[in-house]
Design a protein around this motif. Structure first.
Motif, mmCIF file in Angstrom:
data_model
loop_
_atom_site.group_PDB
_atom_site.id
_atom_site.type_symbol
_atom_site.label_atom_id
_atom_site.label_comp_id
_atom_site.label_asym_id
_atom_site.label_seq_id
_atom_site.Cartn_x
_atom_site.Cartn_y
_atom_site.Cartn_z
ATOM 1 N N ILE A 1 0.996 -1.308 0.117
ATOM 2 C CA ILE A 1 -0.055 0.085 -0.100
ATOM 3 C C ILE A 1 0.799 1.236 0.010
ATOM 4 C CG2 ILE A 1 -1.705 1.472 1.246
ATOM 5 C CD1 ILE A 1 -2.500 -1.313 2.483
ATOM 6 N N CYS B 1 -3.182 -0.404 -3.212
ATOM 7 C CA CYS B 1 -3.831 0.726 -2.821
ATOM 8 C C CYS B 1 -2.805 1.920 -3.263
ATOM 9 C CB CYS B 1 -4.768 0.832 -1.679
ATOM 10 S SG CYS B 1 -6.177 -0.416 -1.502
ATOM 11 N N SER C 1 -10.135 4.125 5.145
ATOM 12 C CA SER C 1 -9.532 3.886 3.917
ATOM 13 C C SER C 1 -8.408 3.006 3.971
ATOM 14 C CB SER C 1 -8.940 5.253 3.181
ATOM 15 O OG SER C 1 -10.241 6.025 2.794
ATOM 16 N N CYS D 1 -8.183 -0.894 2.634
ATOM 17 C CA CYS D 1 -6.776 -1.473 1.870
ATOM 18 C C CYS D 1 -5.970 -2.435 2.452
ATOM 19 C CB CYS D 1 -6.044 -0.019 1.513
ATOM 20 S SG CYS D 1 -6.513 1.107 0.263
#
Length: 123
Positions: free
Chosen positions: A80, A101, A111, A115
């Motif tokens: 990520i 992400c 969020s 992710c």
């Protein structure tokens, strides 16, 4: 019984790194923090890391370069990418390199957790 989940975070801003670690710890994850990509590569538990969160702009090796090096070594750790500078070009480079992400800073808890869930189910 499920396997332990170790999230490794790389950010050269100590305040951001601590906030990420606190958020993930409070969310029930085991978390390791690193102030540079070099530190993660030399001291990180690569075999145990189930997800990597990295900033793009780091002193030394960038987060995108870290992502590329891991991929080149055959690592399957889902990545990520976070950045205060997450423009379309950065997003495209990170996704093309395999990031699960790409999130802009400041990162919202929801969020980030979403992710991580995607990342953990991508392997």
């Amino acid at each position: 019984m499920t396997e332990p989940t170790l999230i490794s975070c790389v950010d050269d801003d100590p305040t951001v790194l601590e906030a990420l670690q606190d958020l993930l710890d409070a969310s029930g994850f085991e978390v390791d923090g690193f102030s540079s990509a070099e530190e993660f590569l030399s001291r990180g538990r690569l075999d145990a890391t189930t997800c990597l969160i990295t900033d793009v702009r780091l002193g030394g090796i960038s987060g995108l370069e870290l992502q590329s090096r891991l991929a080149a070594s055959g690592s399957k750790i889902p990545v990520i990418v976070i950045s205060a500078f997450a423009d379309d070009q950065i997003r495209a480079r990170a996704i093309k390199a395999g990031a699960v992400c790409v999130l802009g800073k400041p990162v919202s808890r929801e969020s980030l957790i979403d992710c991580i869930r995607v990342a953990l189910h991508s392997t």
